[in-house]
Design a protein around this motif. Structure first.
Motif, PDB file in Angstrom:
ATOM      1  N   ARG A  43       0.890  -1.066   0.181  1.00  0.00           N
ATOM      2  CA  ARG A  43      -0.015   0.040  -0.103  1.00  0.00           C
ATOM      3  C   ARG A  43       0.999   1.303   0.047  1.00  0.00           C
ATOM      4  NH1 ARG A  43      -5.243  -1.254   3.918  1.00  0.00           N
ATOM      5  NH2 ARG A  43      -5.983  -2.962   2.698  1.00  0.00           N
ATOM      6  N   THR A  45       1.635   4.958  -1.022  1.00  0.00           N
ATOM      7  CA  THR A  45       0.892   5.898  -1.560  1.00  0.00           C
ATOM      8  C   THR A  45       1.676   7.062  -1.512  1.00  0.00           C
ATOM      9  OG1 THR A  45       0.184   6.597   0.692  1.00  0.00           O
ATOM     10  CG2 THR A  45      -1.372   5.124  -0.768  1.00  0.00           C
ATOM     11  N   PRO A  46       1.202   8.062  -2.427  1.00  0.00           N
ATOM     12  CA  PRO A  46       2.108   9.324  -2.653  1.00  0.00           C
ATOM     13  C   PRO A  46       2.119  10.084  -1.250  1.00  0.00           C
ATOM     14  CG  PRO A  46       0.542   9.319  -4.521  1.00  0.00           C
ATOM     15  CD  PRO A  46       0.012   8.051  -3.573  1.00  0.00           C
ATOM     16  N   PHE A  90       5.950   9.828  -4.303  1.00  0.00           N
ATOM     17  CA  PHE A  90       6.252   8.608  -3.639  1.00  0.00           C
ATOM     18  C   PHE A  90       7.500   8.898  -2.802  1.00  0.00           C
ATOM     19  CE2 PHE A  90       3.265   7.017  -6.693  1.00  0.00           C
ATOM     20  CZ  PHE A  90       2.304   6.226  -5.859  1.00  0.00           C
ATOM     21  N   ALA A 174       0.425   4.427 -13.539  1.00  0.00           N
ATOM     22  CA  ALA A 174      -0.542   4.291 -12.516  1.00  0.00           C
ATOM     23  C   ALA A 174      -0.096   5.346 -11.292  1.00  0.00           C
ATOM     24  CB  ALA A 174      -0.734   2.794 -11.982  1.00  0.00           C
ATOM     25  N   ARG A 175       1.330   5.379 -10.989  1.00  0.00           N
ATOM     26  CA  ARG A 175       2.214   6.251 -10.195  1.00  0.00           C
ATOM     27  C   ARG A 175       1.824   7.644 -10.528  1.00  0.00           C
ATOM     28  NH1 ARG A 175       6.785   4.564  -6.382  1.00  0.00           N
ATOM     29  NH2 ARG A 175       5.872   2.646  -5.589  1.00  0.00           N
ATOM     30  N   VAL A 177      -0.649   8.999 -12.010  1.00  0.00           N
ATOM     31  CA  VAL A 177      -1.989   9.170 -11.891  1.00  0.00           C
ATOM     32  C   VAL A 177      -2.245   9.635 -10.503  1.00  0.00           C
ATOM     33  CG1 VAL A 177      -4.552   8.497 -11.830  1.00  0.00           C
ATOM     34  CG2 VAL A 177      -3.188   8.276 -13.812  1.00  0.00           C
ATOM     35  N   ALA A 178      -1.657   8.600  -9.540  1.00  0.00           N
ATOM     36  CA  ALA A 178      -1.922   8.758  -8.199  1.00  0.00           C
ATOM     37  C   ALA A 178      -1.269  10.070  -7.632  1.00  0.00           C
ATOM     38  CB  ALA A 178      -1.332   7.678  -7.351  1.00  0.00           C
ATOM     39  N   VAL A 179      -0.145  10.333  -8.094  1.00  0.00           N
ATOM     40  CA  VAL A 179       0.651  11.801  -7.596  1.00  0.00           C
ATOM     41  C   VAL A 179      -0.370  12.948  -8.048  1.00  0.00           C
ATOM     42  CG1 VAL A 179       2.590  13.162  -8.140  1.00  0.00           C
ATOM     43  CG2 VAL A 179       3.035  10.861  -7.695  1.00  0.00           C
ATOM     44  N   GLU A 181      -3.554  13.230  -8.611  1.00  0.00           N
ATOM     45  CA  GLU A 181      -4.766  12.987  -8.008  1.00  0.00           C
ATOM     46  C   GLU A 181      -4.598  13.631  -6.475  1.00  0.00           C
ATOM     47  OE1 GLU A 181      -6.284   9.127  -8.123  1.00  0.00           O
ATOM     48  OE2 GLU A 181      -7.389   9.500 -10.024  1.00  0.00           O
ATOM     49  N   ARG A 182      -3.494  13.174  -5.804  1.00  0.00           N
ATOM     50  CA  ARG A 182      -3.200  13.625  -4.341  1.00  0.00           C
ATOM     51  C   ARG A 182      -2.575  15.149  -4.460  1.00  0.00           C
ATOM     52  NH1 ARG A 182      -0.478  11.897   0.443  1.00  0.00           N
ATOM     53  NH2 ARG A 182      -0.696  13.776   1.856  1.00  0.00           N
TER      54      ARG A 182
END
Length: 226
Positions: A43, A45-46, A90, A174-175, A177-179, A181-182
Motif C-alpha cells: 500500500r 501511496t504518494p 512517492f 498508475a503512479r 495518476v496517483a501523484v 490526484e493527490r
C-alpha cells in the motif's frame, strides 16, 4: 556521497560525471521501488514534503525545484508568500528530489559566483540582473537535461525485456495518476506565474553553460502556485 563530491570538486567535468551517476542511481532505485511495491501489492501511496525556496531569485529557484520534481515523477507547487514549495510524490522520489535540488542549487550558486567575479573583473557592475538571469538560464537548461536523463533511465529499464517493459510502464502510469490526484486534492486551485527578469545576455550564456557542466535532468515553465 556522489553529490557531495560533485559540490566539492573544482573540476566541472568531474562534477558532471558525479552528478550524472548520482541521478542514474536514484532513478534506478526509484524504478526498483515502484516495481517491488506493485509485485508485493504494498500500500504505497504518494506523500508530500515542503522544500524551502528562499529569496533572492526565488522564481528561478522554484523553477529549478519544479524541474527536479518533474524529472523524478513528482509535482511541485510553490507558495511564494511563505517561501516554500510543496512537493508531492512517492517516498523514494521525494528523497531524490530533495537531495538533487539541494546539490544542483549549491553547484549553480557556486558557478554563478565564479562567473560574476569574472564579470566584475571585466568592469561590469550589473550584478543583480546578471545573477537573476544566470539562475533562470541555469534552471531552464537543467530542466531540459533532467527530462532527457529521466526518459533515458525508463527506456533503459524497459529495454531489459518484454516482461520488464510490460510491468514497468503500467506501474509508472498508475503512479503518475496517483501523484496527480493527490496534488489536486491538496491544491484544488493553482495558477502559473509569468517569469520576468531574464534581461542579461551574458548572464543567460553563463547560466546555460553552468547547467551543461552540472549535467542532468524538467519543465522550465513557470511554477504552479496555490
Amino acid at each position: 556521497a556522489l553529490l557531495a563530491k560533485a559540490e566539492a570538486t573544482g573540476y566541472p567535468e568531474e562534477a558532471e560525471a558525479l552528478t550524472a551517476k548520482a541521478q542514474e542511481l536514484m532513478a534506478r532505485h526509484s524504478l526498483d521501488e515502484a516495481l517491488l511495491a506493485a509485485r508485493t501489492h504494498a500500500r504505497d501511496t504518494p506523500g508530500a514534503c515542503r522544500v524551502g525556496v528562499d529569496a533572492p531569485y526565488e522564481t528561478a529557484k522554484a523553477i529549478l525545484l519544479d524541474s527536479v520534481a518533474a524529472a523524478n515523477r513528482c509535482r511541485a507547487v510553490w507558495n511564494e508568500a511563505y517561501g516554500f514549495s510543496t512537493v508531492v510524490g512517492f517516498p523514494a522520489d521525494l528523497e531524490a528530489v530533495e537531495l538533487l535540488y539541494t546539490s544542483l542549487l549549491v553547484q549553480g550558486t557556486a558557478a554563478m559566483t565564479k562567473a560574476e567575479a569574472g564579470q566584475r573583473a571585466a568592469g561590469r557592475k550589473r550584478t543583480k540582473t546578471f545573477r537573476q538571469t544566470f539562475l533562470l538560464a541555469y534552471a531552464h537548461r537543467i530542466g531540459a537535461r533532467l527530462a532527457e536523463a529521466g526518459e533515458h533511465a525508463v527506456s533503459e529499464a524497459a529495454a531489459q525485456g518484454v516482461a520488464a517493459r510490460d510491468s514497468l510502464l503500467p506501474v509508472l502510469a498508475a503512479r503518475e495518476v496517483a501523484v496527480g490526484e493527490r496534488a489536486e486534492r491538496m491544491f484544488p486551485e493553482t495558477t502559473t506565474t509569468r517569469v520576468r527578469g531574464a534581461t542579461d545576455g551574458e548572464g543567460w550564456t553563463h547560466g546555460t553553460a553552468a547547467a551543461d557542466r552540472a549535467h542532468l535532468p524538467p519543465r522550465p515553465e513557470g511554477p504552479a502556485l496555490p
